[in-house]
Design an enzyme around this catalytic site. Structure first.
Site, PDB file in Angstrom:
ATOM      1  N   ASP A  78     -26.031  38.097  23.188  1.00 56.97           N
ATOM      2  CA  ASP A  78     -24.909  38.165  22.247  1.00 56.97           C
ATOM      3  C   ASP A  78     -25.379  39.022  21.073  1.00 56.97           C
ATOM      4  OD1 ASP A  78     -22.510  37.439  20.626  1.00 56.97           O
ATOM      5  OD2 ASP A  78     -22.224  35.987  22.247  1.00 56.97           O
ATOM      6  N   HIS A 136     -19.951  41.863  21.747  1.00 56.50           N
ATOM      7  CA  HIS A 136     -21.052  40.911  21.514  1.00 56.50           C
ATOM      8  C   HIS A 136     -22.390  41.559  21.868  1.00 56.50           C
ATOM      9  CE1 HIS A 136     -18.632  37.221  20.711  1.00 56.50           C
ATOM     10  NE2 HIS A 136     -17.722  37.878  21.415  1.00 56.50           N
ATOM     11  N   GLU A 148     -13.438  39.397  23.428  1.00 63.98           N
ATOM     12  CA  GLU A 148     -13.384  39.781  22.011  1.00 63.98           C
ATOM     13  C   GLU A 148     -13.978  41.160  21.734  1.00 63.98           C
ATOM     14  OE1 GLU A 148     -13.679  35.484  19.838  1.00 63.98           O
ATOM     15  OE2 GLU A 148     -15.571  36.272  20.569  1.00 63.98           O
TER      16      GLU A 148
HETATM   17  C1  TNX Z   1     -15.316  32.444  20.971  1.00 67.07           C
HETATM   18  S1  TNX Z   1     -15.056  31.887  23.907  1.00 67.07           S
HETATM   19  C2  TNX Z   1     -16.329  33.083  21.654  1.00 67.07           C
HETATM   20  C3  TNX Z   1     -17.730  32.849  21.256  1.00 67.07           C
HETATM   21  C4  TNX Z   1     -17.843  31.972  20.041  1.00 67.07           C
HETATM   22  C5  TNX Z   1     -16.850  30.846  20.156  1.00 67.07           C
HETATM   23  C6  TNX Z   1     -16.923  29.837  19.066  1.00 67.07           C
HETATM   24  C7  TNX Z   1     -15.600  33.289  23.893  1.00 67.07           C
HETATM   25  C8  TNX Z   1     -15.473  33.965  25.150  1.00 67.07           C
HETATM   26  N1  TNX Z   1     -16.112  33.829  22.779  1.00 67.07           N
HETATM   27  O1  TNX Z   1     -18.396  34.071  21.058  1.00 67.07           O
HETATM   28  O2  TNX Z   1     -19.143  31.490  19.952  1.00 67.07           O
HETATM   29  O3  TNX Z   1     -15.549  31.387  20.180  1.00 67.07           O
HETATM   30  O4  TNX Z   1     -16.179  28.695  19.429  1.00 67.07           O
END
Ligand code: TNX
Length: 469
Positions: free
Chosen positions: A149, A210, A261
Site C-alpha cells: 500500500d 495505493h 480508489e
Molecule cells: C478503504 S476497502 C480502503 C482501504 C482503507 C479502508 C479503511 C478498500 C478497497 N480500500 O485502503 O484502509 O477503506 O476502512
C-alpha cells in the site's frame, strides 16, 4: 401393569441406547447445519477413538460427526471435511459434559474470508499464525493478505530487492520506521501453515493506486504520488515480472490486484498517457484506468492464476472468467448484483458492517470514521441478509490497520465480531438466531479467556477496555 412396565422399559431403552430425546442445541461456532444431540453422556476418555469413513459422495468441505458411546465416527470425502469435523469435535470437547449425537454439516459459502492489512502496520509471522489458527477454529478458508500500500511494501521480490529494502521502510504511524517485510522463505512457511489448516492464501499487491511505496522505489514509473504510470510500457513489463514471481511464490489459485480508489490527478498531463489515449482510442481517464486494469488482469491470467480484485473493476471490461470481485462499496449496493450478472464470482464485504477497523462500541475512541460516530456492530454482521445467488460465493471481513498496531488492539477489533462473520459464512439462514448465538459467544469467551485474548466483552465493556492503537 405389565404394559406400563414395558412402555417404561422401551422409553428407557430408547433414551439410553438410541438417544431419541428432545434435541439439544450444540455450542459450536459456526453453528452446524444440523445437530441431533441426546441426553446420553459421552465418556471423554474415548475422544481419541476416532474412526474415519471416506464417503466419496459428500461435498468436499462437508462432514458428519457421529458421537457414540463406543467412540467417534467421522465421515467426509476429503481432508478438509475431516478437518472441519475435528474443529467441531474440539469445541464440543471443551464443554464440561459432552453428549452423544449426530452432526451433519456443510458450509453455506465456499469463500469464507478474512483480510489482514500488513502494509499500514506490519505484524510479523507469529501474529499471522495466530490469525490462521483463529480462522481454522471458525472454519474460515481464505486468507486475503494485503501486502502493499502507500505506507509499505511487505513481500520480498527477488527481481527487485529494493521493493522491500526501501519500499518496506515506514508505516502508517511512522514514515521512517525501519524496513519490515516478509522474506520469501517466511512467506512459504506461512503458506504451508495455512495449508495445514485448509486455508488458501491470496496475496494482494494493490495497483495502480495505493502505490506510493512502489513509487519510492521506481520513481520513473510514477503516475502521480499514489499511482503508477499507466501509459508506460515499462510499467507493465515491471509488473509482469513482479506478479509472475508472486505467482511462483504462492501456490494458491488466486492473486489479488487491488484496483481500488484510483486517484488519477495529473494523469492527463503525462505524455505517455496522452499517447496511450490516442493509440487506444481512450476517451477519458476512467477509460485509461479500465485499460490498465484489463491489462494487469491479463498479466495475472497469463501466469495461470485467477484474478481477484475490488469491485472498482466490475465495469472495467475485463472478462469475468475465473475472476472474483470483492464488493466493498456499501454505498453502491447495486454493484453486487451487477457484478454477478456480468458473470463475476462475487464476495460480500461491504465496509458497513463487515470492516473490522470500524469500532464496535459507540464509546470506543479510535476507529475508521469514528468522528461521524460510525460503528460496526456484531449484530449487524450477524443479521446481514445475503440473497442466494450462485454467483455470490462468499463473505469476508477486512481488518485495515491504519489504527491497529498492537496485539491487544488487533484482538479487540477482531473478537467477537469474527464469530458473527464465521457464522454468516458457514451457517444456513435457517439457523441464524442472534440470542442463541450470543449464548454461544459467551461460551466462546471462556475459551478466549484461556487463550488470554483481549476481546470486546459486550456484557461488560470495562472488562477489556479499548486498547490504544
Ligand atoms: C478503504 S476497502 C480502503 C482501504 C482503507 C479502508 C479503511 C478498500 C478497497 N480500500 O485502503 O484502509 O477503506 O476502512
Amino acid at each position: 401393569m405389565q404394559l406400563k412396565f414395558i412402555s417404561l422399559l422401551t422409553a428407557w431403552l430408547l433414551l439410553t441406547f438410541v438417544g431419541i430425546t428432545p434435541c439439544k442445541a450444540v455450542n459450536i461456532i459456526p453453528y452446524p447445519q444440523s445437530a441431533e444431540m441426546t441426553d446420553v453422556v459421552f465418556n471423554k476418555a474415548k475422544i481419541n477413538m476416532i474412526k474415519y469413513v471416506k464417503a466419496k459422495d459428500m461435498p468436499a468441505e462437508a462432514y458428519e460427526l457421529h458421537i457414540k458411546k463406543s467412540g467417534i465416527v467421522i465421515k467426509a470425502s476429503s481432508d478438509a471435511g475431516r478437518f472441519y469435523a475435528l474443529q467441531s469435535l474440539n469445541q464440543l470437547a471443551e464443554e464440561e459434559t459432552m453428549y452423544c449425537g449426530v452432526i451433519k454439516d456443510a458450509p453455506r459459502f465456499s469463500w469464507r474470508g478474512f483480510m489482514l492489512d500488513e502494509a499500514r502496520h506490519f505484524f510479523g509471522k507469529d501474529e499471522v499464525k495466530q490469525v490462521l489458527d483463529m480462522m481454522a477454529r471458525y472454519k474460515l478458508n481464505r486468507f486475503h493478505w494485503h501486502l502493499s500500500d502507500d505506507q509499505g511494501w511487505r513481500v520480498e521480490i527477488k527481481a527487485f530487492p529494493e521493493l522491500t529494502k526501501v519500499g518496506g521502510i515506514g508505516c502508517y504511524s511512522d514514515s521512517k520506521a525501519p524496513a519490515k517485510f516478509y522474506t520469501q522463505d517466511e512467506i512459504r512457511e506461512i503458506v504451508a501453515y495455512a495449508a495445514e489448516r485448509h486455508i488458501e492464501v491470496i496475496p494482494e499487491i494493490d495497483m495502480p493506486g495505493h502505490a506510493s511505496a512502489f513509487n519510492r522505489v521506481m520513481p520513473s514509473l510514477k503516475g502521480n504520488d499514489r499511482t503508477v504510470n499507466p501509459g508506460k510500457e515499462e510499467t507493465y513489463a515491471t509488473l509482469k515480472t513482479i506478479y509472475s514471481e508472486l505467482a511462483e511464490l504462492f501456490p494458491g489459485r488466486y492473486i489479488h490486484i487491488g484496483g481500488d480508489e484510483v486517484n488519477k490527478n495529473g494523469w492527463d498531463n503525462l505524455p505517455e498517457v496522452k499517447a496511450l489515449m490516442e493509440k487506444e482510442g481512450l476517451k477519458s481517464l476512467n477509460e485509461v484506468e479500465e485499460y490498465f486494469c484489463r491489462r494487469l488482469a491479463d498479466i495475472i491470467t497469463s501466469t495461470g492464476k485467477n484474478v481477484v480484485a475490488w469491485d472498482d473493476l466490475i465495469d472495467s471490461g475485463t472478462s469475468p472468467e475465473g475472476k472474483v470481485m470483492l464488493w466493498w462499496h456499501t454505498e453502491h449496493p447495486e454493484f453486487l448484483g451487477q457484478g454477478a450478472d456480468k458473470g463475476f464470482d462475487m464476495v460480500v464485504c461491504p465496509d458497513r458492517p463487515f470492516y473490522l477497523d470500524f469500532v464496535q462500541d459507540p464509546d470506543d475512541k479510535e476507529g475508521h470514521l469514528v468522528w461521524i460516530k460510525a460503528v460496526n456492530y456484531m449484530k449487524e454482521i450477524y443479521e446481514y441478509k445475503i440473497e442466494d445467488n450462485p454467483k455470490v460465493i462468499g463473505v469476508q471481513s477486512n481488518l485495515w490497520s491504519e489504527r491497529v498496531i498492537t496485539h491487544p488492539r488487533r484482538e479487540y477489533m477482531i473478537y467477537p465480531r469474527i464469530l458473527a462473520l464465521a457464522e454468516k459464512a458457514w451457517s444456513l439462514d435457517s439457523n441464524i438466531d442472534y440470542s442463541a448465538f450470543l449464548k454461544r459467544v459467551e461460551k466462546e469467551y471462556k475459551y478466549l479467556d484461556t487463550m488470554d485474548v483481549h476481546y470486546y466483552d459486550f456484557r461488560n465493556p470495562e472488562r477489556h477496555p479499548e486498547p490504544k492503537r
